[in-house]
Design an enzyme around this catalytic site. Structure first.
Site: not given
Ligand code: BV8
Length: 259
Positions: A81, A112, A130, A163, A201, A226, A228
């Site tokens: 990446r 994000q 993030h 370390c 997103t 988006n 989708e």
């Molecule tokens: C936290 C960094 C609290 C790393 C990332 C159960 C239910 C609900 C929530 C949770 C659950 N279990 C756990 C949770 C919380 C969890 C979460 O949300 N999990 C999800 C999987 C359910 N969240 C966390 O853990 C967060 N922290 O809540 O802390 C806490 C409280 C107390 C103590 C400790 C903690 C932290 C979340 C951050 C994770 N890190 N990234 C890295 O990137 O390597 S997440 C990573 O995935 C991204 O940053 C981003 O957020 C996510 C991907 O999502 P999108 O960006 O939307 O991308 P995606 O591919 O999904 O979608 C692309 C979209 O674009 C699509 O809609 C597509 O149609 C569209 N598209 C495609 N091409 C185009 C387009 N649109 C326009 N034009 C185009 N050309």
């Protein structure tokens, strides 16, 4: 043609013009982007056809447990990446956002994404929810200063801290808190904007996914760009522009501000 007999392009021209009107009329427009914003620059999304998560579960890669369990695999993934982000150029959709930023003088952008492409394009006010791929730190928090994520860091995989522990990229991993200041500012912007433009997103990851909903609940219009349907698409107040960021954003800017 759709059932109303309106030619699709007329329909989308109508939507483009409505989006352009909303943007020019807004006193504080805020942008919120996800991985789809980067995909036309060549960065794979997480859930798309060729998405990262297609091969692995999110928690297996972007989590502390994942890194400890399989440091080589996770660092291979981050190296891929980082290389992509360094070699890729922002597409025309980013330039369109820079034009809106110039016309409106401020355009806070909540992302994000960790790829740095918004800044590379010249977008000034970027709130990285993030973190980013710019630096890495000791996974055991030994206190050694963070190191820049450059190609030479990857000579040995996984890269190690002075370390001896392995390093972790300074992105927010699953289960980790988001940076307090960034999240606070993002919530404040959702609470004060009079327009939010949500681009590329899937609205799956929390708490980033709650930000556009805060604006909508205040009766603020949200423009969703988006390819989708997402959980945002059916919420009242969302203007759905179905298509790619790289095509739609320049079309909006042309209508709003001329070529
Ligand atoms: C936290 C960094 C609290 C790393 C990332 C159960 C239910 C609900 C929530 C949770 C659950 N279990 C756990 C949770 C919380 C969890 C979460 O949300 N999990 C999800 C999987 C359910 N969240 C966390 O853990 C967060 N922290 O809540 O802390 C806490 C409280 C107390 C103590 C400790 C903690 C932290 C979340 C951050 C994770 N890190 N990234 C890295 O990137 O390597 S997440 C990573 O995935 C991204 O940053 C981003 O957020 C996510 C991907 O999502 P999108 O960006 O939307 O991308 P995606 O591919 O999904 O979608 C692309 C979209 O674009 C699509 O809609 C597509 O149609 C569209 N598209 C495609 N091409 C185009 C387009 N649109 C326009 N034009 C185009 N050309």
């Amino acid at each position: 043609m759709n059932e109303a007999g309106i030619k699709e392009e007329t329909l989308s021209a109508k939507l483009i013009s409505e989006a352009a009107d909303l943007i020019t009329a807004a006193s504080l427009a805020v942008v919120s982007t996800g991985a789809g914003m980067s995909s036309e620059s060549g960065v794979r999304t997480f859930r798309g056809e060729d998405g990262f998560w297609r091969e692995y579960r999110a928690e297996d890669l972007a989590s502390i447990e994942g890194i400890r369990r399989n440091p080589g695999l996770v660092w291979e993934w981050y190296r891929e990446r980082l290389k992509a982000c360094e070699e890729l150029e922002p597409h025309a959709g980013y330039s369109a956002l820079v034009r809106i930023q110039r016309e409106k003088s401020i355009l806070p952008l909540i992302t994000q994404n960790v790829d740095g492409l918004h800044q590379k394009a010249g977008i000034k006010d970027v709130i990285e929810l993030h973190g980013s791929l710019r630096t890495a730190s000791c996974i055991d928090g030994c206190g050694a200063p963070c190191v820049r994520m450059t190609e030479d860091l990857f000579e040995e995989l996984p890269p190690r801290c002075s370390c001896g522990s392995i390093l972790r990229p300074d992105v927010v991993l699953f289960g980790e808190q988001l940076p307090h200041q960034a999240l606070k500012r993002a919530f404040r912007l959702a609470d004060s904007c009079d327009l939010m433009i949500v681009i590329g997103t899937s609205m799956v990851v929390y708490p980033a996914s709650s930000i556009p909903l805060i604006a909508l609940r205040r009766g603020v219009r949200v423009i969703e760009i988006n390819t989708e349907e997402t959980p945002l698409s059916s919420v009242e107040g969302t203007l759905n522009l179905r298509g790619t960021a790289g095509r739609i954003l320049p079309e909006i800017v042309k209508v709003a501000y001329g070529v």
